[in-house]
Design a protein around this motif. Structure first.
Motif, PDB file in Angstrom:
ATOM      1  N   UNK A  14      25.556  24.036   0.078  1.00  0.00           N
ATOM      2  CA  UNK A  14      24.429  24.216   0.997  1.00  0.00           C
ATOM      3  C   UNK A  14      23.776  22.856   1.273  1.00  0.00           C
ATOM      4  N   UNK A  23      20.984  22.478   3.565  1.00  0.00           N
ATOM      5  CA  UNK A  23      19.560  22.571   3.901  1.00  0.00           C
ATOM      6  C   UNK A  23      18.957  23.734   3.132  1.00  0.00           C
ATOM      7  N   UNK A  24      18.376  23.490   2.008  1.00  0.00           N
ATOM      8  CA  UNK A  24      18.164  22.228   1.305  1.00  0.00           C
ATOM      9  C   UNK A  24      19.362  21.842   0.461  1.00  0.00           C
ATOM     10  N   UNK A  50      17.069  22.318  -4.691  1.00  0.00           N
ATOM     11  CA  UNK A  50      15.738  22.918  -4.725  1.00  0.00           C
ATOM     12  C   UNK A  50      15.146  22.718  -6.118  1.00  0.00           C
ATOM     13  N   UNK A 102      12.978  24.080  -8.926  1.00  0.00           N
ATOM     14  CA  UNK A 102      12.512  25.393  -9.336  1.00  0.00           C
ATOM     15  C   UNK A 102      11.243  25.265 -10.163  1.00  0.00           C
ATOM     16  N   UNK A 134      18.202  23.339  -8.577  1.00  0.00           N
ATOM     17  CA  UNK A 134      19.183  24.360  -8.217  1.00  0.00           C
ATOM     18  C   UNK A 134      19.948  23.930  -6.971  1.00  0.00           C
ATOM     19  N   UNK A 177      22.903  25.434  -4.190  1.00  0.00           N
ATOM     20  CA  UNK A 177      23.504  26.680  -3.734  1.00  0.00           C
ATOM     21  C   UNK A 177      24.866  26.384  -3.114  1.00  0.00           C
ATOM     22  N   UNK A 232      24.343  31.354 -11.641  1.00  0.00           N
ATOM     23  CA  UNK A 232      23.953  32.688 -11.197  1.00  0.00           C
ATOM     24  C   UNK A 232      24.904  33.105 -10.090  1.00  0.00           C
ATOM     25  N   UNK A 269      27.866  33.876  -2.747  1.00  0.00           N
ATOM     26  CA  UNK A 269      27.000  32.743  -3.057  1.00  0.00           C
ATOM     27  C   UNK A 269      26.916  32.538  -4.551  1.00  0.00           C
ATOM     28  N   UNK A 315      24.789  30.117  -7.426  1.00  0.00           N
ATOM     29  CA  UNK A 315      23.713  29.155  -7.661  1.00  0.00           C
ATOM     30  C   UNK A 315      23.963  28.458  -8.987  1.00  0.00           C
ATOM     31  N   UNK A 375      17.588  26.219   6.470  1.00  0.00           N
ATOM     32  CA  UNK A 375      18.098  26.837   5.243  1.00  0.00           C
ATOM     33  C   UNK A 375      16.980  27.276   4.322  1.00  0.00           C
ATOM     34  N   UNK A 376      15.779  27.394   4.871  1.00  0.00           N
ATOM     35  CA  UNK A 376      14.643  27.771   4.042  1.00  0.00           C
ATOM     36  C   UNK A 376      14.168  26.621   3.174  1.00  0.00           C
ATOM     37  N   UNK A 436      13.691  28.634  -0.460  1.00  0.00           N
ATOM     38  CA  UNK A 436      14.930  28.621  -1.240  1.00  0.00           C
ATOM     39  C   UNK A 436      14.668  28.422  -2.730  1.00  0.00           C
ATOM     40  N   UNK A 489      17.522  36.357  -0.595  1.00  0.00           N
ATOM     41  CA  UNK A 489      18.802  35.815  -0.984  1.00  0.00           C
ATOM     42  C   UNK A 489      18.817  34.287  -1.044  1.00  0.00           C
ATOM     43  N   UNK A 490      17.923  33.660  -0.290  1.00  0.00           N
ATOM     44  CA  UNK A 490      18.004  32.211  -0.102  1.00  0.00           C
ATOM     45  C   UNK A 490      17.941  31.451  -1.421  1.00  0.00           C
ATOM     46  N   UNK A 491      17.085  31.908  -2.294  1.00  0.00           N
ATOM     47  CA  UNK A 491      16.934  31.193  -3.554  1.00  0.00           C
ATOM     48  C   UNK A 491      17.685  31.856  -4.685  1.00  0.00           C
ATOM     49  N   UNK A 492      18.495  32.842  -4.354  1.00  0.00           N
ATOM     50  CA  UNK A 492      19.256  33.506  -5.400  1.00  0.00           C
ATOM     51  C   UNK A 492      18.700  34.874  -5.746  1.00  0.00           C
TER      52      UNK A 492
END
Lengths: 486, 305
Positions: A381, A383-384, A387, A389, A395, A397, A425, A442, A444, B132-133, B143, B300-303
């Motif tokens: 992924x 964008x972003x 990330x 947390x 994280x 993706x 995940x 997907x 993570x 992508x959030x 995300x 879903x974006x962040x899992x």
């Protein structure tokens, strides 16, 4: 020379009559070539018979389905046991390279053998004119029939011929479509109007195309339409063996009479009768049998498709007049001019062409043998890119795309490896990958902020599945984990 | 021009120049003429079948003939769209009657929702929250796992439907400069995972920060027995994620001084418009099934936590 039978003068005048009409072929009138038996004629039929595969190939089955089926709507290409998906299409480019080079190497060694023996234009025209001969008679009868006024008899003969031509054209198109649509479904759907419009359009196009190209245009295609005829011209060299008229042996040509005297063809030479003429008796049989209407005695030329039928004709005449065969024969320019013959293996051209052929073949073999049942792609992924947390970890993706090329739905287990301690995940449950489809899922990956000491950490994704027969298959793909720059 | 034709039987036009220059009148090849007349026939046929002729004299303004097939580009487009809709309809019908949890449990539907919601997200959400959030300065990241109003499907659905408008009092006239400084430092301390001193907590509680940011400063007012978290949308001060860029002491100080969505110059703006259905007192820009799809997508974006 004494071992040859004496000439049979009675047949000679007939032979001369057969070529009286001859002129340079510019397409103004139909070429009606004489058909005679001979060695090259046999080889020509043998080569042409390979095309039967085109007609009957779709009826072969393998594992309960058509052995070779190019299923375009479902984007699956079945080649016996193997199923090729669009993702493996790089092999097609190698296949095309292979055949392009094969054409080049064949042309360099033996001229336009493809044109003469195997090209569909040549083969279909050959079959069409064979039908014409069966129905309308020999070339003189055909020419007479063409000029004759219309009558019921003529109409009947002509209608039968054209009907047969169209029928062959139809089955050409029908068989072509069968490779893509499946022979069984095609027979089931076609005649009750249930096949789709692309099928009908293709068959119509092939029917009309075959009828026009093989029935009407014939050798004019080779003269004026076909690019390969021109490309191949520049691939010939001095060492290429092509049907060649032995000028030294043949000239000066002279007419042979019933009393076995000969008269020169050139009126200027008519005054002084040649003491002994060349072996060419100017019967023009080589021209009479030529499907493209060229005179091979003028040397290699654009119209010559190197089919060797003139060799058969000349050999037959040489037998009749008691001279050795081979006045026209497969020979290279070097050979005709008495230069030393260079063995095939010492020509760099042969080595270069062969190595390209081998490379292409090796690539295809590798591709077909390494058709993995599953293919794993990993899209990081963007964008972003990463990330932050709430617990301070980073994280990333990833979208995993699983292509299942086997014939069964597979339950694929995913796992991720990395030199850093990671939390994953999205890999707890196996993913159901439907056959012939791409399944996306997907995943993570988290790395604690303190463990992440560089902006880029390698991660390796694994996909494993068990085939119904118990075989284990796996795929692996490397990607990267990104974090903030430090 | 010669008086008599010096080239009889040649099929010339009888026009001669310089004794032997002449114009021949050879007909075009027959196949060419056949093709020509076929093209002409096609032109006529086309004019009958398809729109072709302008009709400037028509009563209701200039127009064109419609052709007996009644074909038009827009109709072809509409037919094509109807085919696409027909393919989608089977999914859409299912989605309309299912809860978000049921959809997530169905891999095929989930795949469809992800694809179609990506388009919706691009149309309605990406302008502020990023394609992508990933968020934008002032607009929250979708995300990550830090949610102001809760990251469950139900909470996200609520946020999309009715919108959100955060509120934080501007403290520039309420607190002293020293208190603002102390609180801003405290917020930075908490974001680094440090517990903070008793004096900090005392000030935090005394000045009412606790009312919105919760007794632990993590934005949680209470946790119900079933696990539901009660919030008013105040941010979690104990993680490293900053609601307002760029984060750190100055950001915290600014937010404390000017508040959020206050009628004060310099106040932070944090408004999420309502997208809910028409008749629910919202803008009505999205239908409920679209919101359902978007909620699943954003969840879903962040899992999905």
């Amino acid at each position: 020379m004494s071992q040859h039978p004496p000439a049979d003068p009675a047949t000679m005048d007939d032979l001369y009559a057969e070529a009286d009409h001859w002129h340079v072929n510019t397409g103004g009138s139909t070429i009606h070539a004489k058909r005679i038996p001979g060695k090259w004629r046999r080889i020509k039929w043998l080569a042409a018979s390979v095309w039967l595969v085109f007609f009957f190939g779709p009826y072969l089955t393998w594992d309960g389905r058509q052995a070779v089926l190019f299923d375009i709507p479902r984007r699956q290409y079945h080649l016996f046991g193997a199923t090729v998906l669009p993702q493996d299409f790089w092999m097609l480019s190698l296949l095309l390279l292979f055949f392009a080079i094969l054409l080049a190497v064949a042309t360099a060694l033996a001229g336009r053998v493809y044109c003469g023996y195997f090209c569909f234009q040549t083969v279909w025209t050959d079959v069409f004119t064979w039908i014409e001969e069966r129905l309308e008679g020999n070339p003189q009868q055909r020419r007479r029939l063409d000029q004759a006024p219309w009558s019921m008899a003529k109409l009947r003969v002509k209608a039968g011929k054209h009907a047969l031509w169209v029928l062959i054209g139809f089955f050409t198109g029908f068989s072509f479509v069968a490779w893509f649509y499946g022979a069984g479904p095609l027979w089931r759907d076609f005649f009750i109007g249930q096949a789709n419009s692309a099928v009908y359009a293709s068959v119509a196009l092939f029917t009309v195309g075959t009828y026009l190209l093989a029935g009407w245009l014939r050798e004019q295609v080779c003269f004026w339409l076909c690019p390969y005829a021109r490309i191949q011209g520049v691939m010939l060299d001095r060492t290429t063996i092509v049907p060649t008229y032995d000028v030294d042996r043949g000239e000066p040509r002279s007419r042979l009479h019933k009393d076995l005297t000969r008269t020169a063809m050139d009126p200027a030479e008519a005054d002084h009768q040649p003491q002994r003429g060349g072996d060419c008796v100017a019967c023009s049989q080589c021209v009479a049998v030529c499907p493209t209407g060229v005179d091979i005695r003028n040397g290699q030329q654009e119209g010559c498709i190197t089919c060797g039928l003139c060799i058969d004709a000349c050999d037959a005449v040489m037998d009749k007049v008691g001279r050795p065969r081979g006045l026209i024969r497969y020979a290279s320019l070097d050979e005709m001019e008495g230069r030393p013959f260079k063995p095939m293996l010492r020509r760099p051209r042969v080595w270069v062409y062969s190595s390209i052929l081998l490379m292409a073949l090796a690539g295809i073999t590798y591709g077909l043998s390494s058709l993995d049942a599953i293919d794993l792609r990993v899209l990081h992924e963007r964008a972003p890119l990463y990330v932050l947390l709430s617990d301070g970890s980073i994280q990333n993706r990833y979208t995993l795309k699983l292509l299942n090329k086997s014939n069964e739905d597979l339950s694929v287990r995913l796992s991720v490896d990395s030199p850093k301690p990671i939390t994953v995940v999205g890999t707890d449950d196996p993913v159901l990958a439907r056959h012939g489809e791409v399944t996306a899922t997907d995943v993570f990956v988290k790395i604690g902020r303190r463990a992440l000491d560089s902006a880029n950490v390698p991660v390796i994704f694994h996909a494993e599945a068990q085939l119904p027969d118990g075989g284990q298959i796996s795929a692996r793909r490397e990607s990267a984990f990104f974090g903030p720059r430090r | 021009m010669a008086e008599s034709n010096p080239f009889p039987g040649e099929n010339n036009t009888g026009h001669f120049w310089d004794d032997n220059l002449r114009e021949l009148s050879n007909p075009p090849p027959r196949w060419w003429m056949i093709a020509f007349w076929l093209s002409f026939a096609w032109w006529v046929l086309y004019g009958i079948l398809y729109p072709m002729w302008p009709t400037p004299w028509a009563q209701d303004g200039p127009g064109h003939t419609t052709g007996i097939l009644g074909w038009s580009q827009i109709r072809e487009f509409e037919r094509g769209m109807a085919q696409v809709e027909a393919v989608r309809a089977q999914f859409e019908e299912q989605i309309a009657g299912m809860s978000a949890e049921e959809i997530i449990a169905d891999p095929g539907l989930l795949q469809y929702v992800r694809s179609s919601a990506r388009v919706l997200f691009g149309d309605y959400c990406a302008a502020c929250h990023g394609s992508g959030g990933q968020g934008n300065p002032g607009y929250p990241v979708l995300a990550d796992d830090d949610w102001l109003y809760g990251g469950t499907i139900a909470k996200i659905t609520e946020s999309i439907t009715y919108g959100r408008k955060g509120a934080m009092t501007a403290h520039k006239d309420i607190l002293t400069e020293a208190e603002v400084d102390q609180l801003a430092r405290f917020v930075v301390t908490m974001s680094e995972g440090e517990p903070g001193s008793d004096e900090d907590w005392a000030l935090f509680n005394a000045k009412g920060c606790i009312a919105c940011h919760g007794p632990k400063g993590n934005g949680v007012l209470a946790e119900l027995p079933d696990g539901t978290i009660v919030t008013v949308g105040a941010s979690n001060l104990t993680d490293g994620i900053w609601r307002f860029e760029p984060g750190g002491y100055e950001s915290a100080r600014h937010t404390i001084l000017y508040g959020v969505n206050q009628d004060v110059e310099g106040s932070r703006s944090a408004v999420m418009p309502a997208f809910g259905e028409a008749g629910t007192g919202t803008s009505g820009r999205l239908e409920s099934s679209q919101i359902k799809k978007l909620a699943i997508y954003v969840h879903d974006l962040g899992g999905g936590r």
